[in-house]
Design an enzyme around this catalytic site. Sequence first.
Site, PDB file in Angstrom:
ATOM      1  NE  ARG A  40       0.768   0.998   5.233  1.00 19.33           N
ATOM      2  CZ  ARG A  40      -0.055   0.044   4.636  1.00 19.33           C
ATOM      3  NH1 ARG A  40      -1.371   0.216   4.442  1.00 19.33           N
ATOM      4  NH2 ARG A  40       0.410  -1.263   4.597  1.00 19.33           N
ATOM      5  CG  ASP A  84      -3.070   3.646   5.033  1.00 23.78           C
ATOM      6  OD1 ASP A  84      -2.886   2.541   4.085  1.00 23.78           O
ATOM      7  OD2 ASP A  84      -3.136   3.324   6.393  1.00 23.78           O
ATOM      8  CG  ASP A  85      -1.318   1.400   0.243  1.00 28.95           C
ATOM      9  OD1 ASP A  85      -2.222   2.031  -0.256  1.00 28.95           O
ATOM     10  OD2 ASP A  85      -1.084   0.131  -0.061  1.00 28.95           O
ATOM     11  CG  ASP A 131     -12.374  -3.570  -2.653  1.00 38.43           C
ATOM     12  OD1 ASP A 131     -12.976  -4.658  -1.976  1.00 38.43           O
ATOM     13  OD2 ASP A 131     -11.269  -3.294  -2.972  1.00 38.43           O
ATOM     14  CG  HIS A 152      -0.267  -3.055  -2.751  1.00 40.79           C
ATOM     15  ND1 HIS A 152      -1.547  -2.474  -2.265  1.00 40.79           N
ATOM     16  CD2 HIS A 152      -0.468  -4.534  -2.324  1.00 40.79           C
ATOM     17  CE1 HIS A 152      -2.140  -3.456  -1.675  1.00 40.79           C
ATOM     18  NE2 HIS A 152      -1.496  -4.691  -1.527  1.00 40.79           N
TER      19      HIS A 152
END
Length: 363
Positions: free
Chosen positions: A113, A185-186, A274, A298
């Site tokens: 990634r 990291d995406d 989060d 995503h």
Amino acid sequence: MLKSCGRKLLLSLVGSMFTCLLVLMVEPPGRPGLARGEAGGAQRALQSLGAARAAGQGAPGLRSFADYFGRLSRARRELPAAPPSPPRPPAEDITPRDVFIAVKTTKKFHKARLELLLDTWISRNRDMTFIFTDGEDEELKKQARNVINTNCSAAHSRQALSCKMAVEYDKFIESGRKWFCHVDDDNYVNVRTLVKLLSSYPHTQDIYIGKPSLDRPIQATERISENKMHPVHFWFATGGAGFCISRGLALKMSPWASGGHFMSTAEKIRLPDDCTIGYIIESVLGVKLIRSNLFHSHLENLHQVPKTEIHKQVTLSYGMFENKRNSIHMKGAFSVEEDPSRFRSVHCLLYPDTPWCPSNVVY
């Protein structure tokens, strides 16, 4: 006699219409009147109708009534278009150097990634990007300027995620920068749009901006003591889309986030990193999340982001959605097999001067 009655009825009808028009032309108190040009056009049309009535015209007078609306419509169309309202001036001038972007990753994704991010958006923003991982990687340190080994567990657990977020928070406070932004990291980060967005808010005020992944506040149980629990509910910005916090707000979070406090706060509600951020900000401090549809994870259908709007987005992502490949839908120089995340295609759309971007490509 019938002819006389018909004439009286017709004149009465036209007179009533004329009276209605006069009432319509009078501006009611408390309501804005017609624009100057519109009022002039309406007045001219009304005068034409009055002249026709005074001349004793019957049926033609009725046509003048319909003609009034035509003239009024033309008067509206002929008015010069109102100039667009000036854009809201920025609350303050900030540069990328004022922003601290924390990228959360794990060692097993350094190649799978991070290399993609280093080739694309991080390549133009190395000074503002800080990579938080869980293992040493000398090769990564050569490619990225700011790599922090958190020494947290590599597991994708609540404790491990909160451990990394705690380090991110402390490093941001140490940096002295104005804005803290967390991404995964995406995520692809459009830094130009991010800086523009953040400049709309004073960094000294309480600002928490991002996108929730749920359609309702999350419900949790807050542990008050060994035997006492308290239900809480609050909104949180999903870390998978990224979120930003002003320095003014981050400093207020310190009693629940600095040092080892973040992990103990996370254990108090037994939720991931989060969610814990949202708990501290919304439930404890009473600051509301500012929702922005410019952040994307995503967990949403990324095919719905229009190609014409890509340059306006702050973050993008890729992955799986409803058991299907989920990424931005766009054409480019790279096939889906070559560029499954579409990040390279997005980067070439935003920065066509990138050396490895093919020239003369229609996106």
